[in-house]
Design a protein around this motif. Structure first.
Motif, mmCIF file in Angstrom:
data_model
loop_
_atom_site.group_PDB
_atom_site.id
_atom_site.type_symbol
_atom_site.label_atom_id
_atom_site.label_comp_id
_atom_site.label_asym_id
_atom_site.label_seq_id
_atom_site.Cartn_x
_atom_site.Cartn_y
_atom_site.Cartn_z
ATOM 1 N N LEU A 18 0.864 -1.152 0.112
ATOM 2 C CA LEU A 18 0.043 0.006 -0.058
ATOM 3 C C LEU A 18 0.859 1.214 -0.017
ATOM 4 C CD1 LEU A 18 -2.553 -1.203 2.694
ATOM 5 C CD2 LEU A 18 -2.730 -1.684 0.243
ATOM 6 N N MET A 19 0.672 2.087 -0.849
ATOM 7 C CA MET A 19 1.584 3.374 -0.820
ATOM 8 C C MET A 19 0.728 4.302 -0.208
ATOM 9 S SD MET A 19 3.255 5.466 -4.029
ATOM 10 C CE MET A 19 4.821 4.618 -4.103
ATOM 11 N N GLU A 20 1.312 5.275 0.504
ATOM 12 C CA GLU A 20 0.869 6.353 0.862
ATOM 13 C C GLU A 20 1.370 7.664 0.220
ATOM 14 O OE1 GLU A 20 3.142 5.035 2.798
ATOM 15 O OE2 GLU A 20 4.575 6.655 3.516
ATOM 16 N N PHE A 21 0.521 8.254 -0.600
ATOM 17 C CA PHE A 21 1.094 9.073 -1.587
ATOM 18 C C PHE A 21 1.946 10.552 -0.809
ATOM 19 C CE2 PHE A 21 0.799 13.085 -4.146
ATOM 20 C CZ PHE A 21 1.432 12.658 -5.147
ATOM 21 N N CYS A 22 1.174 10.984 0.328
ATOM 22 C CA CYS A 22 1.491 12.081 0.712
ATOM 23 C C CYS A 22 2.727 11.992 1.740
ATOM 24 C CB CYS A 22 0.256 12.465 1.478
ATOM 25 S SG CYS A 22 -0.364 14.056 0.990
ATOM 26 N N GLY A 23 3.438 12.948 1.857
ATOM 27 C CA GLY A 23 4.340 13.297 3.089
ATOM 28 C C GLY A 23 3.979 13.192 4.172
ATOM 29 N N ASP A 69 -0.712 -2.352 -4.462
ATOM 30 C CA ASP A 69 -2.113 -2.957 -4.407
ATOM 31 C C ASP A 69 -3.121 -1.993 -4.246
ATOM 32 O OD1 ASP A 69 -1.472 -5.704 -4.896
ATOM 33 O OD2 ASP A 69 -0.215 -5.281 -3.051
ATOM 34 N N GLY A 70 -2.799 -0.872 -3.563
ATOM 35 C CA GLY A 70 -3.773 0.341 -3.248
ATOM 36 C C GLY A 70 -2.989 1.359 -2.831
ATOM 37 N N PHE A 71 -3.751 2.513 -2.863
ATOM 38 C CA PHE A 71 -3.256 3.892 -2.486
ATOM 39 C C PHE A 71 -4.069 4.608 -1.261
ATOM 40 C CE2 PHE A 71 -1.617 3.116 -6.580
ATOM 41 C CZ PHE A 71 -0.508 3.989 -6.745
ATOM 42 N N ILE A 72 -3.142 5.172 -0.175
ATOM 43 C CA ILE A 72 -4.009 6.053 0.577
ATOM 44 C C ILE A 72 -3.816 7.542 0.066
ATOM 45 C CG2 ILE A 72 -3.847 7.116 2.811
ATOM 46 C CD1 ILE A 72 -2.546 4.748 3.873
ATOM 47 N N GLY A 73 -5.081 7.961 -0.180
ATOM 48 C CA GLY A 73 -5.259 9.304 -0.777
ATOM 49 C C GLY A 73 -4.836 10.534 0.103
ATOM 50 N N GLU A 118 -10.386 3.645 -11.433
ATOM 51 C CA GLU A 118 -10.983 2.758 -12.685
ATOM 52 C C GLU A 118 -10.179 2.250 -13.623
ATOM 53 O OE1 GLU A 118 -13.895 1.851 -12.722
ATOM 54 O OE2 GLU A 118 -13.691 0.768 -14.884
ATOM 55 N N GLU A 119 -9.209 3.331 -14.197
ATOM 56 C CA GLU A 119 -8.136 2.847 -14.975
ATOM 57 C C GLU A 119 -7.221 1.959 -14.867
ATOM 58 O OE1 GLU A 119 -8.503 4.361 -18.194
ATOM 59 O OE2 GLU A 119 -6.518 3.686 -19.256
ATOM 60 N N TYR A 120 -6.712 2.356 -13.621
ATOM 61 C CA TYR A 120 -5.572 1.473 -13.176
ATOM 62 C C TYR A 120 -5.912 0.354 -12.226
ATOM 63 C CZ TYR A 120 -2.850 5.289 -15.093
ATOM 64 O OH TYR A 120 -2.605 6.089 -16.068
ATOM 65 N N GLN A 121 -7.293 0.303 -11.892
ATOM 66 C CA GLN A 121 -7.878 -0.965 -11.151
ATOM 67 C C GLN A 121 -7.128 -0.950 -9.781
ATOM 68 O OE1 GLN A 121 -9.499 -4.313 -13.148
ATOM 69 N NE2 GLN A 121 -10.351 -2.532 -14.275
ATOM 70 N N ARG A 122 -6.946 0.204 -9.330
ATOM 71 C CA ARG A 122 -6.471 0.232 -7.738
ATOM 72 C C ARG A 122 -7.263 0.931 -6.842
ATOM 73 N NH1 ARG A 122 -2.812 -1.748 -10.875
ATOM 74 N NH2 ARG A 122 -0.835 -1.934 -10.204
ATOM 75 N N PRO A 123 -7.231 0.568 -5.763
ATOM 76 C CA PRO A 123 -8.376 0.914 -4.850
ATOM 77 C C PRO A 123 -7.484 2.356 -4.273
ATOM 78 C CG PRO A 123 -7.441 -0.893 -3.890
ATOM 79 C CD PRO A 123 -7.056 -0.996 -5.319
ATOM 80 N N VAL A 124 -8.420 3.403 -3.918
ATOM 81 C CA VAL A 124 -7.741 4.607 -3.459
ATOM 82 C C VAL A 124 -8.792 4.918 -2.011
ATOM 83 C CG1 VAL A 124 -7.505 6.913 -3.690
ATOM 84 C CG2 VAL A 124 -6.917 5.524 -5.487
#
Ligand code: SF4
Lengths: 372, 78
Positions: free
Chosen positions: A32-37, A196-200, A218-224
């Motif tokens: 799981l990727m957290e996008f934000c610093g 597998d998923g992103f923390i927005g 939708e496009e990348y089929q990843r949950p956010v």
């Protein structure tokens, strides 16, 4: 403090963590990727990774505005600061990021350049009012949270006839950066890891709303899952992501409903659309050149564009030798993988941008590494 | 530099500026990015600007969900 303390309850945190352990399958990995610093910082500060089962791995994303600004842009700011009639106003963190030489804004300030550390572009406007005979340039960086303030500052300068105020615009866009992690040719060439998923983002989303992530999911089929910055917010978002992955869904969900709506702050968005337009391309540190990933000042407001007034052109420069910021921003490497980490590169004397700001992955690791 | 904090509006100065209380410390905040702000509202403050208001009802719902979850899940897992 209200809206803070109740979202830091350690007891509930452990219970959410237990639920994550109960629901995450030990048979697979959840990357799981957290996008934000801001989330990166929270994850280190509260030792969230330690509460998670081995199957759930947090990957730290590129959402730190200081980290993603490439060396060439620091060089531009240093060149501006050295102009005899210019007072350059910068957010504090940017002052310590080295350019392609050894210089930083801080070192050229020590050498006599007029560089001011500001907390807000309101301060830059005030300096422009107080010093009508100086050219006051605001070094604007950041994602969608700092963009509306910069747009407002330009509007204020127009209203007040402040002709000695200009903006060196480096504002970047979150949704395009998230997409680029999964698809840009540069990233493909240098490799990326499965996510597998992103923390927005929390505060970016208060401005842009949750709608802009729908296309991505939708496009990348990843949950956010959009989450607040407090530890319970982050844990709850992780649980929501694990559930989405388990059930094969890829939706945009909002954990941070107390501050984020579907449409965001429309007044701020209208203001940004009035002053700025999309830039065809912009180079990011670590992510390469991404089309339509940044903003520029519209031609109608060219009088307030420092790059135009002072003839600043961008030149791409390599990252400092040995610095792994690029791979770290893409989630490919961890800070201790860098040979310079903690030796040549520390928060007191950073080599790369990820060691500068509290939201940078290297700085967060360094400060809280007992947790890692 | 992304860290932003909840702040309570304690005084409206004019259409642009307000005073906020941040953990007992009074600070100035620009409120020009918001449509309507009243004394007592909580806002998210970032680089000197209020970016959005915090919705106390939604916050209560989120906290309530934590509590429910606290009871049900803990019971199921223990
Ligand atoms: S430790 Fe320093 S040099 Fe190494 S990747 Fe991080 S910022 Fe770059």
């Amino acid at each position: 403090m209200k809206f803070i303390d109740e979202f830091r309850d350690g007891d509930i945190a452990r219970k959410i963590a237990r639920a994550i352990s109960g629901e995450a399958s030990p048979e697979r990995t959840y990357r799981l990727m957290e996008f934000c610093g801001g989330h990166t910082h929270a994850i280190f500060r509260y030792g969230i990774q330690d509460l998670l089962p081995d199957s759930v791995q947090m990957i730290h994303g590129p959402g730190c505005p200081v980290c993603v600004l490439p060396v060439g842009r620091i060089d531009n700011a240093i060149a501006l600061a050295k102009l005899p009639n210019v007072t350059l106003c910068s957010y504090g963190d940017m002052m310590r990021v080295p350019g392609s030489g050894k210089d930083t804004l801080l070192s050229v300030k020590a050498g006599g350049a007029d560089v001011r550390m500001v907390y807000s572009c309101l301060d830059a406007l005030r300096i422009a009012r107080e010093q009508p005979d100086r050219e006051v340039v605001f070094f604007a960086i950041g994602f969608e949270t700092t963009t509306p303030p910069t747009a407002l500052a330009i509007q204020t300068a127009i209203q007040e006839g402040l002709t000695n105020f200009t903006v060196f615009c480096n504002h970047v866009l979150t949704p395009s950066a998230i997409s680029s992690i999964l698809e840009s040719p540069y990233v493909r060439e240098y490799g990326t890891i499965p996510i597998d998923g992103f923390i927005g983002p929390a505060h970016v989303s208060t401005v842009i709303g949750s709608n802009p992530y729908a296309y991505f999911a939708e496009e990348y089929q990843r949950p956010v899952v959009i989450a607040g910055f407090e530890p319970l917010d982050v844990l709850q978002a992780i649980l929501m992501l694990v559930r989405q992955v388990n059930s094969g869904r890829h939706e945009v969900e909002n954990e941070y409903t107390r501050a984020v709506t579907a449409t965001g702050n429309m007044k701020a968005q209208r203001l940004v659309a009035e002053i700025f337009e999309l830039r065809k391309t912009f180079e990011w540190r670590g992510l390469g050149t991404i089309p339509y990933s940044a903003l520029q000042i519209k031609a109608a407001y060219a009088d307030f564009d420092a790059a135009q007034r002072f003839g600043i052109t961008y030149l791409s420069k390599p990252d400092p030798a040995g610095c792994e910021c690029g791979a770290i921003i893409r989630g490919l490497k961890k800070p201790p993988d860098c040979a310079l980490f903690g030796s040549a590169c520390t928060p007191d004397s950073p080599v790369g941008s990820c060691m500068v700001s509290a939201e940078g992955a290297c700085a967060a690791y360094y400060q809280y590494r007992s947790h890692t | 530099m992304c860290l932003a904090i909840p702040a309570k509006i304690t005084e409206l100065r004019d259409s642009q500026m307000a005073t906020v209380d941040v953990g007992g410390v009074q600070q100035e905040v620009c409120i020009a990015l918001l449509e309507d702000v009243a004394v007592g509202d909580y806002v998210i403050m970032h680089v000197g600007y209020a970016l959005n208001k915090l919705d106390p009802e939604e916050a209560a719902k989120t906290l309530e969900a934590f509590k429910e979850f606290d009871k049900v899940k803990a019971a199921a897992l223990e």
